[in-house]
Design an enzyme around this catalytic site. Structure first.
Site, short mmCIF file in Angstrom:
data_model
loop_
_atom_site.label_atom_id
_atom_site.label_comp_id
_atom_site.label_asym_id
_atom_site.label_seq_id
_atom_site.Cartn_x
_atom_site.Cartn_y
_atom_site.Cartn_z
N CYS A 7 -17.31 -5.23 0.47
CA CYS A 7 -16.02 -4.60 0.77
C CYS A 7 -15.58 -4.99 2.16
O CYS A 7 -16.39 -5.34 3.00
CB CYS A 7 -16.14 -3.09 0.74
SG CYS A 7 -16.73 -2.48 -0.81
N GLN A 63 0.27 -8.80 -6.74
CA GLN A 63 -0.23 -10.17 -6.92
C GLN A 63 0.57 -10.95 -7.97
O GLN A 63 0.41 -12.15 -8.09
CB GLN A 63 -1.70 -10.13 -7.35
CG GLN A 63 -2.64 -9.62 -6.28
CD GLN A 63 -2.87 -10.62 -5.16
OE1 GLN A 63 -2.66 -11.82 -5.31
NE2 GLN A 63 -3.29 -10.12 -3.99
N SER A 72 4.87 -6.56 -2.48
CA SER A 72 4.58 -6.72 -1.05
C SER A 72 4.99 -8.12 -0.61
O SER A 72 4.56 -9.12 -1.20
CB SER A 72 3.08 -6.53 -0.84
OG SER A 72 2.74 -6.87 0.49
N GLY A 73 5.81 -8.19 0.45
CA GLY A 73 6.40 -9.47 0.87
C GLY A 73 5.40 -10.54 1.25
O GLY A 73 5.60 -11.72 0.94
N THR A 129 13.99 3.77 10.27
CA THR A 129 14.92 2.65 10.46
C THR A 129 14.33 1.39 9.83
O THR A 129 13.15 1.09 10.01
CB THR A 129 15.19 2.44 11.96
OG1 THR A 129 15.72 3.66 12.46
CG2 THR A 129 16.17 1.30 12.20
N THR A 140 0.84 -1.21 0.00
CA THR A 140 0.00 0.00 0.00
C THR A 140 0.87 1.25 0.00
O THR A 140 0.61 2.21 -0.74
CB THR A 140 -0.92 -0.01 1.25
OG1 THR A 140 -1.76 -1.17 1.17
CG2 THR A 140 -1.77 1.23 1.33
N ASN A 192 -6.20 -8.60 -8.05
CA ASN A 192 -6.23 -9.40 -6.83
C ASN A 192 -7.54 -10.17 -6.64
O ASN A 192 -7.57 -11.17 -5.95
CB ASN A 192 -5.99 -8.51 -5.61
CG ASN A 192 -6.82 -7.26 -5.63
OD1 ASN A 192 -6.73 -6.45 -6.55
ND2 ASN A 192 -7.66 -7.09 -4.62
#
Ligand code: PLP
Length: 388
Positions: free
Chosen positions: A327, A180, A200-201, A238, A73, A152
């Site tokens: 949603c 995705q 995104s991991g 960090t 995001t 997605n």
């Protein structure tokens, strides 16, 4: 109790190998990677550099083009807002599609409230954006095209190479949300004409709360997070070291043996789709029949509510799937994606998404077909609309 997890598009299990790679960065190499004046810090920095190199190699990019973020995001927000602000003197017009993730949709809506203009390209009944529509939508004041690589909800793959070439020909930056797509679609940024790409991991067996934005050399977007000089001064904070190291290992694994991985997932997906179609009447497959993610099956089952189906699958059969019919906010509106492909509200409401990883098996698929067939029969027997 046996449970079946078919919601891998929402998130995946963190793999044992990824956890093993992460742990030393939480327990031994725990120093701040910016503290390179001591050995502890230099060890941590090595891990950060290695993860950046792994992400870059998986995408055909240079490590200097990879910026770690807090999630997919954030990467989407950064690419879109960062371009809008950096280029606002050239123009205030952006182009996206009608079926983007909320990370893109809501960012565009926020920019509209700030005085930017956004064109939302329509999609066909499979969910594909037309290159001709993009060509027609580009204006002299357009600064960005943001179109996702894979949807997605319905799994449809967009013609990103073609769309990117059009944007490039007009001198407009191209961003793609590939959240995705990683681990399913081969990506080589040496030849793919996109300027920014989000990932995104947690969609490929790394933890939640870590992502990255690829920014092509020469593309300069505005910073969104001010602070220290991390990420070459472009994204302060960090670094989330364990998760970044985990994501480096995860993307390396996810992009190796792509063909075998995709063949396995495609077989599971097609087995599920065929089983549902054979056993349950009045079902539609949503998304493109072939140009779709190997691990995505999205179906609309007429005369039943997706929510009721999901609940029964969960409580009676311990099967985890997902619905696009409502949603996440709890609103009763069907998903914007299903409406954009032209489904009537009542059909969109009966939609279910099953999404696979390589940890799923054919046996799980067969159990899911049997459970779904039973539950649909039960629910339809209660429906005044279903005539059987
Ligand atoms: N974009 C797409 C296409 C997604 O599927 C998701 C997550 O579901 C995101 C963006 C957001 O990623 P994250 O959960 O890392 O914020």
């Amino acid at each position: 109790m046996k449970r079946i997890y078919l919601d891998n598009a929402a998130t995946t299990r963190v793999s044992d190998e990824v956890i093993a790679a992460m742990l030393p960065y939480l327990t031994t190499y725990y120093a701040n990677p910016s503290s390179t004046h001591h050995e502890y810090g230099r060890e941590a920095r090595k891990g950060l550099d290695q993860a950046r190199a792994q992400v870059a190699a998986a995408l055909g990019a240079d490590p200097a083009e990879i910026y770690f973020t807090g999630c997919g995001t954030e990467a989407d927000n950064w690419a879109i807002r960062g371009t809008a602000y950096a280029k606002k003197d050239k123009g205030r017009h952006l182009i996206t599609s009608a079926i983007e993730h909320h990370a893109v949709m809501h960012t565009c809506a926020a920019l509209e409230r700030e005085g930017f203009e956004v064109t939302y390209l329509p999609v066909d009944s499979y969910g594909r954006v037309s290159p001709d529509d993009l060509e027609k939508a580009i204006r002299p004041d357009t600064t960005l095209v943001s179109i996702m690589m894979a949807n997605n909800e319905i799994g449809t793959l967009e013609p990103i190479a073609q769309l990117g070439a059009i944007a490039k020909a007009h001198g407009v930056w191209m961003h793609t949300d590939a959240v995705q797509a990683i681990g399913s679609v081969p990506i080589d940024l040496r030849t793919l004409p996109v300027d920014m790409l989000s990932l995104s991991g947690h969609k490929f067996h790394a933890p939640k709360g870590v992502g990255a934005l690829y920014i092509r050399k020469g593309v300069h977007i505005a910073r969104l997070i001010e602070g220290g000089s991390q990420e070459r001064g472009q994204r302060a904070g960090t670094e989330n070291m364990g998760s970044i190291v985990g994501m480096g290992v995860a993307i390396e694994r996810a992009t190796q043996n792509l063909e075998a991985h995709n063949a396995y997932l495609t077989a599971l997906r097609d087995r599920l789709i065929a089983g549902i179609m054979q056993n349950i009447p009045e079902v539609l497959l949503n998304g493109h029949p072939t140009e779709r993610l190997p691990g995505n099956a999205n179906v609309s089952i007429r005369y039943v509510e997706g929510e009721a189906l999901l609940m029964r699958l969960d409580l009676d059969a311990h099967i985890a799937a997902s619905t696009g019919s409502a949603c996440a906010s709890g609103s009763l509106d069907p998903s914007h994606v299903l409406l954009a492909i032209g489904l009537p509200h009542e059909v969109a409401h009966g939609s279910l998404r099953f999404s696979f990883s390589e940890e799923n098996t054919a046996e799980e698929v067969d159990e899911t077909i049997a459970a779904l067939t039973r539950i649909v029969k039960f629910l339809r027997a209660l429906s005044p609309l279903y005539k059987g």
